[in-house]
Design a protein around this motif. Structure first.
Motif, PDB file in Angstrom:
ATOM      1  N   VAL A  62      -9.463   7.089   6.778  1.00 39.53           N
ATOM      2  CA  VAL A  62      -8.419   6.491   7.616  1.00 39.53           C
ATOM      3  C   VAL A  62      -7.814   7.581   8.482  1.00 39.53           C
ATOM      4  N   PRO A  63      -7.160   7.210   9.563  1.00 39.49           N
ATOM      5  CA  PRO A  63      -6.653   8.221  10.497  1.00 39.49           C
ATOM      6  C   PRO A  63      -5.677   9.206   9.883  1.00 39.49           C
ATOM      7  N   ALA A  64      -4.863   8.759   8.927  1.00 36.57           N
ATOM      8  CA  ALA A  64      -3.872   9.652   8.335  1.00 36.57           C
ATOM      9  C   ALA A  64      -3.535   9.164   6.940  1.00 36.57           C
ATOM     10  N   VAL A  65      -3.116  10.090   6.095  1.00 37.96           N
ATOM     11  CA  VAL A  65      -2.638   9.692   4.779  1.00 37.96           C
ATOM     12  C   VAL A  65      -1.428   8.789   4.959  1.00 37.96           C
ATOM     13  N   PRO A  66      -1.381   7.631   4.265  1.00 40.27           N
ATOM     14  CA  PRO A  66      -0.228   6.743   4.449  1.00 40.27           C
ATOM     15  C   PRO A  66       1.085   7.468   4.187  1.00 40.27           C
ATOM     16  N   GLU A  67       2.073   7.173   5.044  1.00 33.13           N
ATOM     17  CA  GLU A  67       3.392   7.765   4.832  1.00 33.13           C
ATOM     18  C   GLU A  67       4.064   7.186   3.594  1.00 33.13           C
ATOM     19  N   ARG A  68       3.678   5.978   3.247  1.00 36.25           N
ATOM     20  CA  ARG A  68       4.276   5.322   2.099  1.00 36.25           C
ATOM     21  C   ARG A  68       3.249   4.423   1.436  1.00 36.25           C
ATOM     22  N   PHE A  69       3.145   4.538   0.098  1.00 32.62           N
ATOM     23  CA  PHE A  69       2.328   3.611  -0.668  1.00 32.62           C
ATOM     24  C   PHE A  69       3.248   2.560  -1.275  1.00 32.62           C
ATOM     25  N   ARG A  91       8.260  11.056 -11.166  1.00 31.02           N
ATOM     26  CA  ARG A  91       8.987  12.141 -10.490  1.00 31.02           C
ATOM     27  C   ARG A  91       8.061  12.955  -9.590  1.00 31.02           C
ATOM     28  N   ALA A  92       6.826  13.150 -10.019  1.00 32.53           N
ATOM     29  CA  ALA A  92       5.907  13.984  -9.244  1.00 32.53           C
ATOM     30  C   ALA A  92       5.263  13.237  -8.082  1.00 32.53           C
ATOM     31  N   LEU A  93       4.976  11.947  -8.250  1.00 33.68           N
ATOM     32  CA  LEU A  93       4.228  11.208  -7.240  1.00 33.68           C
ATOM     33  C   LEU A  93       5.105  10.279  -6.395  1.00 33.68           C
ATOM     34  N   GLY A  94       6.251   9.863  -6.940  1.00 32.76           N
ATOM     35  CA  GLY A  94       7.075   8.890  -6.248  1.00 32.76           C
ATOM     36  C   GLY A  94       7.506   9.351  -4.874  1.00 32.76           C
ATOM     37  N   GLU A  95       8.103  10.524  -4.796  1.00 33.97           N
ATOM     38  CA  GLU A  95       8.584  11.031  -3.505  1.00 33.97           C
ATOM     39  C   GLU A  95       7.427  11.491  -2.632  1.00 33.97           C
ATOM     40  N   ARG A  96       6.421  12.106  -3.253  1.00 34.58           N
ATOM     41  CA  ARG A  96       5.311  12.647  -2.473  1.00 34.58           C
ATOM     42  C   ARG A  96       4.604  11.562  -1.658  1.00 34.58           C
ATOM     43  N   PHE A  97       4.465  10.377  -2.244  1.00 32.24           N
ATOM     44  CA  PHE A  97       3.769   9.286  -1.562  1.00 32.24           C
ATOM     45  C   PHE A  97       4.709   8.158  -1.130  1.00 32.24           C
ATOM     46  N   GLY A  98       6.025   8.380  -1.239  1.00 30.71           N
ATOM     47  CA  GLY A  98       6.981   7.354  -0.859  1.00 30.71           C
ATOM     48  C   GLY A  98       6.740   6.049  -1.588  1.00 30.71           C
ATOM     49  N   LEU A  99       6.497   6.131  -2.896  1.00 28.73           N
ATOM     50  CA  LEU A  99       6.070   4.962  -3.642  1.00 28.73           C
ATOM     51  C   LEU A  99       7.156   3.905  -3.731  1.00 28.73           C
ATOM     52  N   GLY A 100       6.755   2.667  -3.473  1.00 26.48           N
ATOM     53  CA  GLY A 100       7.637   1.564  -3.751  1.00 26.48           C
ATOM     54  C   GLY A 100       7.661   1.244  -5.236  1.00 26.48           C
ATOM     55  N   ALA A 101       6.501   1.335  -5.867  1.00 22.07           N
ATOM     56  CA  ALA A 101       6.397   1.056  -7.301  1.00 22.07           C
ATOM     57  C   ALA A 101       5.243   1.868  -7.878  1.00 22.07           C
ATOM     58  N   LEU A 102       5.406   2.276  -9.120  1.00 22.08           N
ATOM     59  CA  LEU A 102       4.364   2.995  -9.845  1.00 22.08           C
ATOM     60  C   LEU A 102       4.207   2.371 -11.224  1.00 22.08           C
ATOM     61  N   VAL A 103       2.973   2.063 -11.583  1.00 26.33           N
ATOM     62  CA  VAL A 103       2.637   1.634 -12.939  1.00 26.33           C
ATOM     63  C   VAL A 103       1.926   2.790 -13.627  1.00 26.33           C
ATOM     64  N   VAL A 104       2.380   3.135 -14.816  1.00 28.48           N
ATOM     65  CA  VAL A 104       1.675   4.099 -15.668  1.00 28.48           C
ATOM     66  C   VAL A 104       1.250   3.329 -16.910  1.00 28.48           C
ATOM     67  N   ALA A 105      -0.039   3.241 -17.130  1.00 23.68           N
ATOM     68  CA  ALA A 105      -0.565   2.439 -18.230  1.00 23.68           C
ATOM     69  C   ALA A 105      -1.669   3.199 -18.937  1.00 23.68           C
ATOM     70  N   GLY A 106      -1.988   2.770 -20.145  1.00 20.26           N
ATOM     71  CA  GLY A 106      -3.168   3.296 -20.799  1.00 20.26           C
ATOM     72  C   GLY A 106      -4.399   2.895 -20.016  1.00 20.26           C
ATOM     73  N   ASP A 107      -5.435   3.749 -20.034  1.00 24.35           N
ATOM     74  CA  ASP A 107      -6.645   3.397 -19.295  1.00 24.35           C
ATOM     75  C   ASP A 107      -7.313   2.148 -19.863  1.00 24.35           C
ATOM     76  N   MET A 108      -6.994   1.805 -21.124  1.00 25.91           N
ATOM     77  CA  MET A 108      -7.536   0.558 -21.670  1.00 25.91           C
ATOM     78  C   MET A 108      -6.928  -0.649 -20.951  1.00 25.91           C
ATOM     79  N   VAL A 109      -5.670  -0.528 -20.468  1.00 22.95           N
ATOM     80  CA  VAL A 109      -5.042  -1.627 -19.739  1.00 22.95           C
ATOM     81  C   VAL A 109      -5.704  -1.790 -18.371  1.00 22.95           C
ATOM     82  N   THR A 110      -5.900  -0.709 -17.656  1.00 22.62           N
ATOM     83  CA  THR A 110      -6.531  -0.810 -16.337  1.00 22.62           C
ATOM     84  C   THR A 110      -7.993  -1.254 -16.463  1.00 22.62           C
ATOM     85  N   THR A 111      -8.677  -0.824 -17.530  1.00 17.51           N
ATOM     86  CA  THR A 111     -10.043  -1.295 -17.751  1.00 17.51           C
ATOM     87  C   THR A 111     -10.048  -2.789 -18.035  1.00 17.51           C
TER      88      THR A 111
END
Length: 336
Positions: A62-69, A91-111
């Motif tokens: 894509v032309p540029a990394v999104p300013e906000r995810f 804390r590490a990814l929220g500001e860096r990518f302007g996150l509206g929401a972040l889910v942190v789950a076990g990889d078994m949940v995403t699988t």
């Protein structure tokens, strides 16, 4: 550009990401072992690697990394149990990518979400390790195995690789039960057996090295080595038993995910026949997508406010909520 979505799969074999932004899709991968700190997942180092993989994946597509995810979801191995503070990723990814929401789950949940969408059932996640989740994503959360290569993960990649290497070393010693074809593959990959011993026992991630031999065990099995074929048959039986153990309280629908199932017929036939023998009414649904696909679906759902936390398997952080962004936990689900 704004409003992108990112799904991140963090497993024993490394980091895989899928990003959608501005009508474009991008994929990225980092195959290095998951960083550890005293046995636990080092989330600060992991966050830096996730950010690098996401940015490297997006730039060529894509032309540029999104300013906000609008949403990001991370499915991480070791949660629950080996992840001390999931909010570290917010804390590490929220500001860096302007996150509206972040889910942190076990990889078994995403699988699970990748394989069955948001439908109830049982999904075996088998890569370097093994963890099985039977859930309706509401009140039933049945975990089976996922205890690591020393205490469990029966039938997983490290288990297959370890049994293959043990058979190779038996052949090297001249003991019964050895496999000369596996010994040939051991020396081709690792050199002298003493070199293998040093590599495994001095490694910060021995499971990673053990699992790296699983494809060689598959090659030997397809070439007709009976010892290698027996290892894969037993792996399938172990996964089948694990799957049935996670089916309590659920419609008996079974699926699977993870790179170990790339072994195809070597694994799926004994896996499915074991499940059917133990649970005659079982039905099988081929996976719709990967763990990274499941993470992307969770990212989209979280951005729309459609995901609620189910501790200790799934955490939700959002910029519009409390000071930390962490949504309050509901009553604990039924787990086993």
């Amino acid at each position: 550009m704004s409003g992108g979505f990112a799904g991140v799969d963090v497993g024993g074999g490394g980091i895989r990401v899928r990003v959608e932004s501005g009508g474009e899709s991008a994929y990225g991968e980092d195959a290095a072992p998951v960083p550890r700190d005293g046995g636990r997942v080092d989330l600060e180092r992991l966050a830096a690697r996730i950010a690098a993989v996401v940015e490297d994946a997006v730039r060529p597509s894509v032309p540029a990394v999104p300013e906000r995810f609008a949403g990001m979801a991370v499915g991480v191995t070791g949660l629950p149990g080996l992840v001390r503070d999931p909010e570290t990723l917010w804390r590490a990814l929220g500001e860096r990518f302007g996150l509206g929401a972040l889910v942190v789950a076990g990889d078994m949940v995403t699988t699970h979400v990748g394989a069955l969408g948001f439908q109830p059932g049982v999904v075996v996640a088998a890569g370097t390790g093994v963890i099985t989740l039977g859930t309706d994503l509401d009140g039933v959360w049945n975990q089976s195995d996922g205890w690591g290569h020393l205490l469990g993960d029966h039938g997983g990649g490290a288990w297959v690789g370890m049994h293959g290497l043990q058979a190779a070393l038996r052949a090297h010693d001249g003991r019964a039960g050895g496999s000369p074809p596996l010994l040939e593959r051991l020396t081709a990959r690792f050199g002298h057996p003493l070199d293998l011993v040093a590599l495994v026992y001095e490694s910060a991630s021995p499971a990673h090295h053990l699992a790296s031999f699983a494809p060689s065990v598959a090659d030997a099995a397809r070439a007709g080595d009976p010892v290698a074929r027996d290892i894969w048959a037993e792996a399938g039986r172990q996964l089948g038993q694990t799957a049935v153990a996670a089916a309590t309280g659920l419609d008996p629908v079974f699926s699977w995910g993870g790179r170990l199932f790339d072994a195809a017929d070597l694994l799926t036939e004994p896996f499915q026949s074991t499940v059917r023998a133990l649970l005659p009414g079982a039905r099988f649904a081929p996976p719709r997508g990967s763990s990274a696909d499941g993470a992307l679906a969770l990212a989209r759902a979280a951005a729309g406010g459609e995901v609620r936390p189910h501790h200790p398997y799934l955490y939700v952080f959002a910029a519009s909520r409390s000071r930390t962004g962490a949504e309050a936990a509901p009553p604990p689900p039924r787990t086993r």
